[in-house]
Design a protein around this motif. Sequence first.
Motif, PDB file in Angstrom:
ATOM      1  N   LEU A   1       4.448  10.061   3.296  1.00 41.81           N
ATOM      2  CA  LEU A   1       4.428   8.798   2.570  1.00 41.81           C
ATOM      3  C   LEU A   1       4.322   9.041   1.072  1.00 41.81           C
TER       4      LEU A   1
ATOM      5  N   ASP B   1       4.698   6.563  -2.880  1.00 44.25           N
ATOM      6  CA  ASP B   1       4.898   5.248  -3.491  1.00 44.25           C
ATOM      7  C   ASP B   1       5.087   5.431  -4.985  1.00 44.25           C
TER       8      ASP B   1
ATOM      9  N   MET C   1       6.002   3.654   0.593  1.00 40.03           N
ATOM     10  CA  MET C   1       5.204   2.456   0.810  1.00 40.03           C
ATOM     11  C   MET C   1       5.520   1.479  -0.307  1.00 40.03           C
ATOM     12  N   ARG C   2       5.953   0.279   0.076  1.00 43.61           N
ATOM     13  CA  ARG C   2       6.351  -0.738  -0.888  1.00 43.61           C
ATOM     14  C   ARG C   2       5.747  -2.072  -0.479  1.00 43.61           C
TER      15      ARG C   2
ATOM     16  N   THR D   1       7.041  -3.144   2.828  1.00 42.53           N
ATOM     17  CA  THR D   1       6.809  -2.320   4.013  1.00 42.53           C
ATOM     18  C   THR D   1       6.009  -3.099   5.054  1.00 42.53           C
ATOM     19  N   THR D   2       6.422  -3.011   6.302  1.00 47.24           N
ATOM     20  CA  THR D   2       5.738  -3.699   7.392  1.00 47.24           C
ATOM     21  C   THR D   2       5.352  -2.691   8.473  1.00 47.24           C
TER      22      THR D   2
ATOM     23  N   HIS E   1      14.836   2.366  -4.493  1.00 47.31           N
ATOM     24  CA  HIS E   1      14.909   1.519  -3.306  1.00 47.31           C
ATOM     25  C   HIS E   1      15.303   0.095  -3.695  1.00 47.31           C
TER      26      HIS E   1
ATOM     27  N   SER F   1      15.405   7.964   2.551  1.00 49.30           N
ATOM     28  CA  SER F   1      14.497   6.819   2.619  1.00 49.30           C
ATOM     29  C   SER F   1      15.079   5.609   1.893  1.00 49.30           C
TER      30      SER F   1
ATOM     31  N   THR G   1      -2.549  -2.617   1.504  1.00 50.92           N
ATOM     32  CA  THR G   1      -1.965  -1.387   2.032  1.00 50.92           C
ATOM     33  C   THR G   1      -2.884  -0.751   3.049  1.00 50.92           C
TER      34      THR G   1
ATOM     35  N   LEU H   1       8.941   8.434   3.486  1.00 42.07           N
ATOM     36  CA  LEU H   1       8.898   6.974   3.568  1.00 42.07           C
ATOM     37  C   LEU H   1       8.101   6.440   2.389  1.00 42.07           C
TER      38      LEU H   1
ATOM     39  N   ASP I   1       8.110  -0.802  10.082  1.00 44.16           N
ATOM     40  CA  ASP I   1       8.627   0.380   9.388  1.00 44.16           C
ATOM     41  C   ASP I   1       7.816   1.633   9.726  1.00 44.16           C
ATOM     42  N   LEU I   2       6.557   1.458  10.086  1.00 50.71           N
ATOM     43  CA  LEU I   2       5.653   2.594  10.288  1.00 50.71           C
ATOM     44  C   LEU I   2       5.609   3.080  11.733  1.00 50.71           C
TER      45      LEU I   2
END
Length: 684
Positions: A411, A413, A453-454, A457-458, A261, A306, A480, A451, A461-462
């Motif tokens: 999800l 990560d 999680m970074r 991520t906001t 990403h 993604s 998180t 997706l 995004d979810l």
Amino acid sequence: MRNHVANEQFELGVCYYPEHWPEEMWAGDYRRMVETGFTIVRMAEFAWSIFEPEEGNFQFELFDKAIDLAHSYGLKVILGTPTATPPAWLTNRYPEVLNVTDEGVTLQHGMRRHYNYSSPKYRELCAGITRQLAQHYANHPGVVGWQIDNELNCEINVFYSESDHQAFREWVQAKYETLDQLNDAWGTVFWNQTYTSWSQIFLPRPTPTSKQPNPHQALDEKRFISDNTISFAKIQADILRELAPSQWVTTNGLFGHLDSHELNEKLLDFFSYDSYPQFASIHTDPEEAEPLRDRSWSLSLSAVRSISPNFCIMEQQSGPGGWVNRMNMPSPKPGKMRLWTYQSIAHGADKLLYFRWRTATMGHEIYWHGLNDYHNQPNRRVREAAQIGRELAEAGKHIVGTRNQADVAILRDYDNEWDGEYDVWHGPFMWQSNKEWFKALQKRHIPNDVLYMRSKTTLKDLIPYQVLIYPHPAIMSDETARLLDQYVQQGGTLIFGCRTGYKDTRGQCYMRLFPGAAKDLCGITVEEFTMVQGTRLPTSICWGNDPEALTGADAFNDILHVEEDTVEVMGTYASDYYAGKPAVTRNRRGKGEVWYYGAVFNAEAAQKIIDSLNLSSPAAEWLELPPEVELQIRNNDKSGYAFLLNYSEEAVTITLKEEKTDLLTGETLSGSCKLEGFGVRVLY
């Protein structure tokens, strides 16, 4: 940077190696490519010694001729920077560029990817060849884009040369600033590993218990490798941006120890992937119930999506695959190559190139078959590619630029993926649960995204997703957890599995009740836990009050304790000393809910949760499909296209409750229709 992969027309093409074939064959090859419906070719990613036969002596004649001729036939050209295969003169003169094992053994010239990313000399030489190529081809009307290197971190994704140790030392010093902070993050007080000088810091090396390093150091190793790989690629990307600004930049891959990403966001116009669905088939566990085989490759394609919602397939499998000594894949049956092509397109590909035009007659890949066989005569695979070319010549312009639609996301990560490589108490569980959830959703024809999680991520995004499935995030920060809580509070459904939330971002365990950072979200605690393996008998879960509604409680069991009156027990353990204890809970929180499943997921358990949530296919109102068929939907503001992919060799029946048109054939369909074995429909 650009975001588009293709403009108004789907780009279909093939990988080509003019340096492997006599020049008198090129024109015939290009002519037949155009007749097959191809518009684009990739070349030169392994041709360093053609361009630079000796240091500083650059030669372009062969590829000038090859590119000029391709352009004369109307073919666009993607050029690879040839840095995946440094030439013999380079590795002989500068052995410090070679990769080294953790035991100090130098990996010699003779295959590919035999270099390390950290060597200042290698970076200098890579910059040199990239600059020469960019200057020479920046204004060539036939060259449309660049592929940096080839499959970064493929074959090998760990590096232990002296340059790597030095680069890692500098990386941790920049990250932690002081040795006290490094010692704290790595927990070096345990087993007296405390460091008192930066010169004592190395990448993980063999220990008295073989390859078992400090786990927190091992997590940082993966983070370093990713950052180092990106910094290596950046050298080339920056040169291409400077000297060839009108040509796009990508790279191909999806390999370990690399934050793809971040790579895509920082360096690329779009991401490219190499799609070989038979890898999924040959790696299927023979004991797996109802395996998806090549259909499971769609989960990998979802992960690619993604990174880049619309992407390029730089290499699409077109024949049996294998090196001389490994990867013995069978030949795809009639229709399978077409099925795999549309599998990639259904998941977001707007540009696709087959690997390769003709099977190599020399080297390790003489059994990695392309479209044409050695004899170069017409065959079934070429005819199948031509059918696809005819279809996409018209249908492709409608598909390009549309985006996938999904209400469910799995999800992931990078921290948990990398930490889980070493930590067997959660790592293997994530891949198992991903696969089983994907299988359950596939059988219900519910498309899903993957997706990541970074830190970027906001909530925005979810919130497009109705349901988020985060199977075993052992590492979870409080930040998180707060973001996920915001998602739930506004109405989302969040599903966790066992081993959730008990580690911080250093990989150290919280001194909190499990599930740690996720405790308030879930409204439960874990009063006890156990592996389920070895001498222990398999356990099961009873759903609701029906003693017949049992599913396996696989691999690991968290025995749960309800802490909040908003929690409902959805399932209890049906066996072992904790029979009757909560195994599955649902916590109503704000407008949403949080599920905690105390084991590793299987498809049957996932189906139970799907039923409880009343999830259904987005096409349920107008379409009935058998389980053998995958459904994917690509939309834009004007229209939507439902891709139906039959992974069975046998024809199946689909039922349309309203009239639809097949984009590939122009047929109008309604009622009961046959979908041939390995068949594809694209309905609108």
